[in-house]
Design a protein around this motif. Structure first.
Motif, short mmCIF file in Angstrom:
data_model
loop_
_atom_site.label_atom_id
_atom_site.label_comp_id
_atom_site.label_asym_id
_atom_site.label_seq_id
_atom_site.Cartn_x
_atom_site.Cartn_y
_atom_site.Cartn_z
N SER A 102 0.80 -1.23 0.00
CA SER A 102 0.00 0.00 0.00
C SER A 102 0.83 1.27 0.00
O SER A 102 0.37 2.33 -0.43
CB SER A 102 -0.92 0.01 1.23
OG SER A 102 -0.15 0.23 2.43
N GLY A 103 2.04 1.21 0.53
CA GLY A 103 2.84 2.40 0.64
C GLY A 103 2.48 3.27 1.83
O GLY A 103 3.02 4.37 1.99
N ALA A 104 1.56 2.80 2.66
CA ALA A 104 1.17 3.56 3.85
C ALA A 104 2.32 3.59 4.85
O ALA A 104 3.25 2.77 4.80
CB ALA A 104 -0.07 2.94 4.48
N ASP A 105 2.28 4.55 5.75
CA ASP A 105 3.38 4.73 6.69
C ASP A 105 3.26 3.86 7.94
O ASP A 105 4.27 3.53 8.58
CB ASP A 105 3.45 6.20 7.12
CG ASP A 105 3.68 7.12 5.93
OD1 ASP A 105 4.71 6.96 5.25
OD2 ASP A 105 2.81 7.98 5.68
N GLY A 106 2.06 3.52 8.32
CA GLY A 106 1.87 2.72 9.53
C GLY A 106 0.56 1.95 9.47
O GLY A 106 -0.29 2.21 8.61
N MET A 107 0.43 0.98 10.37
CA MET A 107 -0.81 0.21 10.38
C MET A 107 -1.15 -0.22 11.81
O MET A 107 -0.28 -0.30 12.68
CB MET A 107 -0.72 -1.03 9.49
CG MET A 107 0.12 -2.17 10.05
SD MET A 107 -0.14 -3.69 9.12
CE MET A 107 0.98 -4.81 10.00
N TRP A 162 -1.96 6.14 7.71
CA TRP A 162 -2.09 4.88 8.44
C TRP A 162 -3.26 4.08 7.93
O TRP A 162 -4.31 4.63 7.59
CB TRP A 162 -2.29 5.16 9.94
CG TRP A 162 -1.01 5.46 10.66
CD1 TRP A 162 -0.19 6.54 10.47
CD2 TRP A 162 -0.40 4.66 11.67
NE1 TRP A 162 0.89 6.49 11.31
CE2 TRP A 162 0.79 5.34 12.07
CE3 TRP A 162 -0.73 3.48 12.30
CZ2 TRP A 162 1.64 4.85 13.04
CZ3 TRP A 162 0.11 2.98 13.29
CH2 TRP A 162 1.28 3.65 13.64
N ARG A 163 -3.06 2.77 7.88
CA ARG A 163 -4.16 1.87 7.54
C ARG A 163 -4.61 1.15 8.82
O ARG A 163 -3.78 0.56 9.52
CB ARG A 163 -3.75 0.84 6.49
CG ARG A 163 -3.76 1.41 5.08
CD ARG A 163 -3.83 0.32 4.02
NE ARG A 163 -4.04 0.90 2.71
CZ ARG A 163 -4.29 0.20 1.61
NH1 ARG A 163 -4.35 -1.13 1.67
NH2 ARG A 163 -4.48 0.80 0.46
N ILE A 164 -5.91 1.21 9.08
CA ILE A 164 -6.49 0.56 10.26
C ILE A 164 -7.26 -0.66 9.77
O ILE A 164 -8.31 -0.54 9.14
CB ILE A 164 -7.43 1.51 11.02
CG1 ILE A 164 -6.79 2.90 11.17
CG2 ILE A 164 -7.80 0.89 12.36
CD1 ILE A 164 -5.45 2.91 11.87
N TYR A 174 -10.79 -9.27 5.91
CA TYR A 174 -10.45 -8.04 6.63
C TYR A 174 -10.98 -6.84 5.87
O TYR A 174 -11.22 -6.88 4.66
CB TYR A 174 -8.93 -7.92 6.84
CG TYR A 174 -8.13 -7.81 5.56
CD1 TYR A 174 -7.90 -6.57 4.95
CD2 TYR A 174 -7.57 -8.95 4.96
CE1 TYR A 174 -7.17 -6.47 3.79
CE2 TYR A 174 -6.83 -8.86 3.80
CZ TYR A 174 -6.63 -7.62 3.21
OH TYR A 174 -5.91 -7.52 2.05
N THR A 175 -11.19 -5.79 6.61
CA THR A 175 -11.52 -4.49 6.03
C THR A 175 -10.49 -3.49 6.55
O THR A 175 -9.75 -3.78 7.50
CB THR A 175 -12.93 -4.04 6.46
OG1 THR A 175 -12.98 -3.92 7.88
CG2 THR A 175 -13.99 -5.04 6.00
N TYR A 176 -10.42 -2.34 5.90
CA TYR A 176 -9.50 -1.33 6.41
C TYR A 176 -10.02 0.07 6.08
O TYR A 176 -10.81 0.27 5.16
CB TYR A 176 -8.09 -1.51 5.84
CG TYR A 176 -7.95 -1.20 4.36
CD1 TYR A 176 -7.72 0.10 3.92
CD2 TYR A 176 -8.01 -2.21 3.41
CE1 TYR A 176 -7.60 0.40 2.57
CE2 TYR A 176 -7.88 -1.94 2.06
CZ TYR A 176 -7.67 -0.64 1.65
OH TYR A 176 -7.55 -0.36 0.30
N THR A 177 -9.58 0.99 6.89
CA THR A 177 -9.80 2.41 6.62
C THR A 177 -8.45 3.09 6.67
O THR A 177 -7.50 2.58 7.26
CB THR A 177 -10.74 3.04 7.67
OG1 THR A 177 -10.16 2.88 8.98
CG2 THR A 177 -12.11 2.37 7.64
N GLU A 178 -8.35 4.25 6.02
CA GLU A 178 -7.10 5.03 6.05
C GLU A 178 -7.35 6.35 6.76
O GLU A 178 -8.43 6.93 6.66
CB GLU A 178 -6.58 5.29 4.63
CG GLU A 178 -5.96 4.06 3.98
CD GLU A 178 -5.20 4.42 2.71
OE1 GLU A 178 -5.27 5.59 2.28
OE2 GLU A 178 -4.53 3.52 2.16
N GLU A 179 -6.37 6.77 7.49
CA GLU A 179 -6.48 8.06 8.16
C GLU A 179 -5.10 8.73 8.19
O GLU A 179 -4.06 8.06 8.12
CB GLU A 179 -7.04 7.91 9.57
CG GLU A 179 -6.18 7.07 10.50
CD GLU A 179 -6.82 6.92 11.88
OE1 GLU A 179 -6.08 7.13 12.87
OE2 GLU A 179 -8.02 6.58 11.97
#
Length: 458
Positions: free
Chosen positions: A142-147, A224-226, A198-203
């Motif tokens: 995803s390239g996101a910074d944290g999860m 961040w991906r939750i 799983y599901t996820y949201t980004e913030e």
């Protein structure tokens, strides 16, 4: 076949059909069913015959051939006892009980029911690992910074073992000869990616960073991906893997109702909702108020709670090893704490991932430390009292009640004022109380294997 046996079976089936007609509506409405009618109402006439055969199985004796003839209706294979479903078609007797036909063997029934529960639970835990790996792969791409991962099942998987069995058997209704625990496990394991999604949201989250050169503090925005793990449920599995028809789904539901009534639901030894908490070290605790001086250990003691039991921990799943630590340390010349006993149990194959311990741990550990051990049923209450009066200890596997909401090993350590003294591996306060024998006998597991639910040691 003796005429009396024929009439007995006929009467049982007729009675079952009558009961089914009377109480079927009550079962579907979730109302209580009298013990004499257990299972007979669910699933129409098939449930009636299954209920009748269950209640009259001790009188069936040698007419197993006639029973097999009755079972040519495919759906009946699911309604019968697991001991018969998984092996009874090819083996009249089991090595676990060479004296009684599988249909009449409580030993085989309970051993098989436990094996089913442990097998499904192990696969559910593998599926949790599988979905976690998929989440990590998704995050990497995803390239996101944290999860963060929200896992509602961290304290153990949630499932209906009877429904899994029923759906599996319904799917095998035209090939019942292939039904086995191993085959069911291979099907579930091959499709474990369907058990959880799983599901996820980004913030966007802001954090402070200090420039090492200038010492200036800057605000940094991170993506961040939750993630949230979702159990898809047995119904999803039925549609995706077993591809059951609407009729098969309905039958499987009724099968599961019968199996739950006959056998009870899966019983696992874990402290429900345990979140890693521990109690302050108890130090050295010894109970000296009985014939035998008992060395006490508590699985929640900070010295032991977080230590491993396989890939689980002693605090959440270690009542079995802790109970045997109490027994061995009290009856032998060696002090064995819960950590050492958990290591021994794991190395010798008595740990079951996410489930606690196989019941065979109790007689095996007693034997390994040279202690005499014999199994005991709930109907032998006087034998338990006599053993305790002689200074022996008794390990009991308890079901839902005063000691647990699921399954839990405790140690009976003596008799005082006509009541039972215990050493509860999860509760020091319960260990200081006196208990009515009726509570312990009535709440002992009816699903115990390996000779239980009581083991007299010493």
């Amino acid at each position: 076949m003796a005429e009396e046996q024929k009439n007995g079976l006929a009467d049982a089936v007729e009675t079952g059909a009558s009961v089914a007609h009377t109480v079927r509506g009550a079962v579907k409405a979730g109302k209580a069913v009298a013990a004499s009618a257990k299972g007979a109402a669910v699933g129409g006439p098939y449930g009636a015959v299954a209920g009748a055969l269950w209640s009259g199985r001790k009188h069936i004796g040698k007419i197993i051939v006639a029973v097999i003839a009755l079972l040519m209706i495919p759906v009946m294979f699911v309604l019968m006892l697991p001991g018969l479903i998984f092996g009874g078609f090819t083996n009249a007797f089991s090595t676990a009980d060479t004296e009684n036909p599988i249909l009449n063997s409580d030993t085989v029934i309970t051993e098989t029911a436990n094996e089913i529960t442990f097998t499904i639970n192990s696969i559910l835990n593998e599926a949790l690992e599988n979905v976690t790996n998929r989440i990590e792969a998704d995050f990497t791409a995803s390239g996101a910074d944290g999860m963060e991962i929200n896992n509602p099942y961290s304290s153990g998987p949630v499932y209906n073992s009877a429904l899994f069995v029923s759906q599996y058997c319904a799917a095998r209704s035209k090939d019942f000869s292939s039904i086995s625990i191993d085959d069911m496990a291979s099907v579930l394991r091959a499709n474990k990616e369907h058990l959880y999604s799983y599901t996820y949201t980004e913030e966007i989250r802001e954090s402070k960073e200090t420039d090492p050169d200038t010492g200036e503090e800057n605000t940094v925005s991170e993506t961040w991906r939750i993630y949230t793990i979702v159990y898809n449920g047995e119904s999803y599995f039925a549609d995706t893997v077993f591809a059951l028809t609407e009729e098969q789904n309905e039958l499987a539901y009724h099968y599961a109702q019968n199996l739950s009534l006959f056998l009870g639901d899966g019983m696992l030894q874990n402290l429900t909702g345990w979140n890693g908490n521990s109690i302050a070290s108890l130090g050295s605790v010894t109970f000296s108020d009985g014939v035998t001086q008992v060395v006490y250990f508590n699985q929640l003691d900070e010295r032991y709670a977080g230590k491993p039991y396989g890939t689980d921990n002693i605090g959440g799943y270690g009542c079995g090893p802790t109970a045997m630590s109490i027994v061995v340390s009290s009856l032998s010349n060696e002090t064995v704490d819960p950590v050492k006993m958990a290591e021994w149990s794991y190395k010798n194959g008595y740990w079951c991932k996410g489930s606690g311990s196989y019941h065979a741990l109790i007689p095996a550990a007693a034997g390994a430390w040279g202690l005499p051990v014999s199994g005991c049923t709930a109907s032998e209450a006087q034998r338990i009292v006599d053993a305790l009066s002689e200074g022996k200890l008794v390990v009991a596997i308890m079901s839902k009640g005063h000691f647990t909401s699921g399954g839990h090993f405790i140690v009976l350590r003596g008799v005082k004022d006509g009541k039972i003294m215990v050493a509860d591996p999860a509760s020091y306060s319960r260990s200081e109380q006196l208990w009515d024998l009726s509570i312990i006998v009535n709440e002992a597991s009816r699903r115990a294997g390996a000779g239980g639910p009581f083991w007299i040691i010493g």
